[in-house]
Each structure stands twice: as C-alpha cells, then as structure tokens.
Design a protein around this motif. Structure first.
Motif, short mmCIF file in Angstrom:
data_model
loop_
_atom_site.label_atom_id
_atom_site.label_comp_id
_atom_site.label_asym_id
_atom_site.label_seq_id
_atom_site.Cartn_x
_atom_site.Cartn_y
_atom_site.Cartn_z
N LEU A 135 18.29 43.65 18.01
CA LEU A 135 17.11 42.91 17.60
C LEU A 135 15.98 43.01 18.63
N THR A 136 16.32 43.39 19.84
CA THR A 136 15.33 43.58 20.91
C THR A 136 15.55 44.96 21.51
N PRO A 137 14.57 45.50 22.23
CA PRO A 137 14.75 46.82 22.84
C PRO A 137 15.99 46.87 23.73
N GLY A 138 16.94 47.74 23.38
CA GLY A 138 18.17 47.86 24.16
C GLY A 138 19.06 46.65 24.06
N GLY A 139 18.73 45.72 23.15
CA GLY A 139 19.53 44.50 23.02
C GLY A 139 19.33 43.52 24.16
N VAL A 140 18.29 43.72 24.97
CA VAL A 140 18.09 42.87 26.15
C VAL A 140 17.96 41.41 25.74
N GLY A 141 18.61 40.55 26.45
CA GLY A 141 18.63 39.13 26.16
C GLY A 141 19.80 38.75 25.29
N VAL A 142 19.90 39.38 24.13
CA VAL A 142 20.98 39.07 23.19
C VAL A 142 22.32 39.49 23.76
N VAL A 143 22.41 40.72 24.26
CA VAL A 143 23.67 41.24 24.78
C VAL A 143 24.17 40.40 25.95
N GLU A 144 23.27 40.08 26.87
CA GLU A 144 23.68 39.28 28.03
C GLU A 144 24.19 37.92 27.61
N ALA A 145 23.48 37.28 26.66
CA ALA A 145 23.90 35.95 26.19
C ALA A 145 25.27 36.01 25.55
N LEU A 146 25.52 37.04 24.75
CA LEU A 146 26.80 37.16 24.07
C LEU A 146 27.94 37.42 25.05
N TYR A 147 27.69 38.30 26.03
CA TYR A 147 28.74 38.57 27.03
C TYR A 147 29.07 37.31 27.83
N VAL A 148 28.05 36.62 28.30
CA VAL A 148 28.28 35.40 29.08
C VAL A 148 29.03 34.37 28.25
N SER A 149 28.59 34.17 27.01
CA SER A 149 29.24 33.18 26.14
C SER A 149 30.67 33.60 25.83
#
Length: 389
Positions: free
Chosen positions: A300-314
């Motif tokens: 949903l964002t360039p390279g998944g930035v923001g979303v990917v990090e949130a999902l991994y941390v969660s």
C-alpha cells in the motif's frame, strides 16, 4: 477453394503496431491520496513503536551492538538475494542475460521503494523496451515470476505452521497467524489451478481483470479492450506452460531461494540484536515472516514502508512472549534497513548504468497495439498508439 468448401473470405486487415511504451500517468488526486495514505501508515508504525517500546535509546543500543561479522554476513546475503531475484528475469526473458537483469531489477526496486504506485513495474517495462525487447516479453516474465512468487507466498504459511509444529514451537499466536494465512493460501492456489486447467476460465479471469484494470487505471480509450486482456490471459496461460517447460525448474528454484534468503536475513537480524532461541524460536520467526509476506503481497506504500515494520513488530510481540520489545524493534529495523534501503542504494547505481551504457540501447521494435496496451496498463502507463488517443 469456394466459399462452400469452407473459405471464410480474405483475412482482416493487420493490426496496427506501435513502438512507444506510453507516457507515465500523472493523476494529481491519486498521487495526493497515495501520499496521505503513506503518511497515515507511517503514523501507524510510529504509534506501534511508541506504544510498545518505552525506551528508544535501548533500540539504538541494540543496533549498535550488532557485530561486524553479522553485518558483513547480512550484506552478503542481501547481494546474493538480489542476484537470485535478477536471475528470475534473466531466465524468463531470452537474450537478456544476468548482468542486464541485475541492472533492470535494481533500478526498478529503487523506484518502487520511493515512488507510490506500480512505478517499479513501469520502470522495468521502459528499460526492457529501450533494449529492444517486446512488451509481451515483459508481461510474460512479470506475470510468470509474479505468479510463482505469489504462489510461494500463499503456500508458505501452511508450511511454516508445519515447521513450527515439527519443532514443538506451536503457540496460540502462531496458530492464529497460520490459520489466517492458510485460508488465503487455499483461495489463491485454487484460482491459479483453474486458470491452468481451463482456457475458458482464463478468458473469464482476463476479462474481469481487464474490466477492473481499466476502471482502476481510469482507461477511457478503446485499446486495450477487455478482449485484449482476455487474449493476454490466454497468452499468459500458454506462455506459462512454455516457459515452465523451458525454465520452470530454474525459475522456481530461484523464487524459493529468494524467499528463503530473505527469511534467513530476518532470522540473523533478530539474533544479531540479542534475541536468543529461548525467547524467539526458529519456528516463530518462520511463521511471522510467512504471515507478513502474505499480508503484504500487495504493498500500500512504496516498498511497504511503515506497514511491513508495523506487522513484523506486532507479529513478533504476539509470538515471542517475554522478549525484550526494544530488541524486537531493533531487529526489525535492521532487517528492513537491509531489504528496503539496500535496494534503493543498489538501484541508484543501476539507473546510472542504464543511462550511461548507451551501447545496450536499440530502437524499440514495433508490436501490436493491443499487446502494448495491456503491458502499458499493467505498468500504469497511458496505452500507446492511435487507438489510445
């Protein structure tokens, strides 16, 4: 031969051909909307960090504690992964070669990780056409490798839970993630199987995809039509079979290898910041990785930035009970620094090589308007040719 003998008359006029790839789309409302969405999602990751980590200095300390041996190993794995990904393009575009495939893949990755929308796909099409390849070469390669990659992403959550069970590391959090991934996996696999099994079903999928793509991309021109997309779906089906016969084994091995190397980088990143097996078992890492890859199959964002990090941390906070939250965030940041920032840096070099290596450039060969239009829409470009005006 007379008409009564089966002559249907002279063939129709040949289809018009074009050589251009189509202009880049510039829709200001879409760009603004994507930008706002990116900001909202970046706010999401900031909220996740601040709500789960009380001491950001501890995150910095964990990153500073990464040994140089681990850093060198991670960089080597990143470079190996990028070459493996490029080999998929080299195997599916005859005559391209690994060197030019690396330049194409890295250039596209740099653009994809920084510009909203299917910008990387558009860059890949533009580079290949500048080297004399057809849009059908691009579309067949992109669809074939994307389909195999997505198939692996769909299947792996099921395999991940099996690995976790075999290692005796099944927790409630692991089961929840695996069940969600398993349901999505079955749906995706059935759709691919039905396309390979039936040409009629492929045409229906192509028509529906074309209808959606024309609507989503705001295509108002006659070409590419829904029929062009239906024919492209059948060509994809036939090309998939032919490519599978020629290089299916090697491409599949490269796809699985790239997936596995990324998982290995994630595992090493988490260990490098101090998360031991006792708090974060191997099975848990595999399940979280498979789950996040599945949920981010469309960025949903360039390279998944923001979303990917949130999902991994969660995800890691869910499965790693008792783990240091600062170390989890540090491990995710280390991994994403490699897999997100790394390709951007490599891509800058790739774009420079593409611009400066003029000996690789040749005039784009003419191709049918319909085929060029389908490829242009896939790459989010304006359909080229007289029918697009």
């Amino acid at each position: 031969m007379s008409a009564s003998d089966g002559d249907t008359g002279p063939p129709g006029p040949p289809e018009e051909t074009v050589t251009e790839v189509g202009r880049r789309r510039l829709h200001i409302p879409d760009t603004v909307a994507r930008g706002l969405l990116a900001l909202l999602l970046l706010g999401l990751i900031l909220w996740v960090l601040l709500s789960n980590v009380g001491d950001l200095e501890a995150v910095a300390e964990a990153l500073a504690g990464v040994s140089w041996e681990a850093a060198v190993l991670l960089i080597a794995l990143l470079l190996a992964t990028q070459v493996v990904i490029a080999s998929q393009l080299a195997f599916t575009v005859p005559g391209l070669g690994v060197t030019r495939a690396v330049v194409t893949v890295e250039s596209a990755a740099a653009v994809s990780n920084t510009v909203p929308g299917p910008s990387g796909t558009a860059t890949r099409l533009g580079i290949l056409r500048s080297w004399g390849f057809y849009t059908d070469d691009f579309a067949r390669s992109w669809l074939f490798t994307s389909s195999l990659t997505n198939l692996v992403v769909l299947v792996m959550p099921v395999l991940a839970i099996i690995i976790a069970a075999a290692l005796g590391e099944v927790t409630t959090g692991v089961v929840v993630l695996a069940v969600i991934g398993g349901v999505a996996s079955v749906v995706g696999i059935v759709l691919v199987w039905l396309m390979l099994r039936s040409e009629t079903f492929s045409r229906r999928i192509g028509t529906l995809a074309g209808r959606f793509a024309r609507w989503a991309r705001g295509v108002v021109s006659k070409r590419p039509s829904e029929r062009d997309f239906a024919e492209a779906a059948v060509r994809f089906r036939d090309g998939l079979r032919a490519t599978w016969r020629e290089n299916g084994g090697r491409v599949s091995l490269a796809v699985v290898a790239a997936y596995g190397l990324n998982a290995l980088m994630l595992s090493i990143s988490m260990r490098a910041v101090g998360l031991g097996y006792d708090v974060l078992p191997v099975g848990s890492i595999v399940v979280v990785y498979a789950f996040v890859r599945l949920l981010t199959i469309v960025n949903l964002t360039p390279g998944g930035v923001g979303v990917v990090e949130a999902l991994y941390v969660s995800g890691f906070l869910l499965v790693a009970t008792g783990a240091d939250e600062s170390q989890i965030v540090a491990g995710v940041f280390l991994f994403r620094g490699l897999t997100y920032v790394g390709p951007i840096l490599l891509g800058v070099v790739g774009l420079l090589i593409w611009k400066l290596r003029s000996s690789w450039r040749v005039p784009s060969p003419p191709e049918p308007v319909g085929a060029a239009g389908v490829g242009a829409v896939i790459a989010d470009r304006e359909p080229p040719g007289p029918g697009a005006r």
